[in-house]
Design an enzyme around this catalytic site. Sequence first.
Site, short mmCIF file in Angstrom:
data_model
loop_
_atom_site.label_atom_id
_atom_site.label_comp_id
_atom_site.label_asym_id
_atom_site.label_seq_id
_atom_site.Cartn_x
_atom_site.Cartn_y
_atom_site.Cartn_z
CD GLU A 1 40.06 42.82 40.99
OE1 GLU A 1 39.59 42.82 42.14
OE2 GLU A 1 39.62 43.53 40.07
CG HIS B 1 38.00 45.57 43.50
ND1 HIS B 1 37.73 44.58 42.61
CD2 HIS B 1 36.78 46.10 43.84
CE1 HIS B 1 36.43 44.50 42.41
NE2 HIS B 1 35.83 45.41 43.14
NE ARG C 1 32.28 42.50 39.57
CZ ARG C 1 32.13 43.24 40.64
NH1 ARG C 1 32.75 44.41 40.72
NH2 ARG C 1 31.37 42.84 41.63
#
Length: 320
Positions: A268, A286, A239
């Site tokens: 993000e 991602h 993450r």
Amino acid sequence: MRRPRLLITRPMPAPVHERAGTLFDLTIRKDTGPTTMAELSAALLDHDAILPSLGDVFSPAVFAGVVSSRCRILANFGAGVSHIDLAAAAGAGIAVTNTPGAVTGPTADLAMLLLLMSARRAGEGERLVRSGEWKGWHPVQLLGQDVSGSTVGIVGMGRIGQEVARRAAAGFGMRVLFHNRSPKTVPGVEAMQVPLDELLRRADFVVLTVPGGNETRHLIDERAFMLMRPEAHLVNVSRGEVVDEAALIRALDNRRIAGAALDVYEFEPAVPAALRERDDVVLLPHLGSATHAARAAMGMTALDNLEAFFRGDTPENRVA
């Protein structure tokens, strides 16, 4: 008998939609972008179940705006649930599930891809060819680092971490160090569990596979970068908030580490220009679980969780 009303917050693979339509009174939000707080609060009132994904932020404020929730379960599409406040969901009487198994192999594959790209400066080379400025081979062009026989340090030895260890050891003969909160062994892999500081000092490649959340926020910070070797590379497929991006940028500026390869970002989808403009950083949007098979399997696992819940059973992947 009335079928439960389900909201899927973003379009998913067609087989997932088809199966969901046979089980539920289905609504599919067409927008691929993140939902707003107002949309999520309204969804809690209008649906019996929601199938959200990363970027659908169920903060305490989302639940606070709902006096009496119709929704009884959030069947998250993905392994990580740091975007869902689990305590607030529990307070509202809402169960939460995830889809951990489906993401494991593809995310481990991507971790190795990022490691190789960073070590061999593949992003720089690809950009050079595309620019039309490549003048041909020469002996000292874009020299990178060897991967075979080097040392990988894996932070977090869950499903994904174990698969990274297997690929690194079997495919590239890498020595495997790992840090984990509890004692762990990796069947079939000679791997040494060490404290985080020792891992950071010894590893040529530091690969992050820990869950997100408050416990791991900024786990890799200024101090961590000071411990890493100048030849080391950081790979993050966990993450974004696990890495202090400002500290990462300073570490790269000061050549404390050799490079970084990221699939996730602290804020993000915003990525700082200070990272985007660097040649010693590999950046992907991602893509950890982005294969046809994995995304379909994630959706099917989410539906398995929903079916079990509405049947009155405990879903296999319940997290709250």
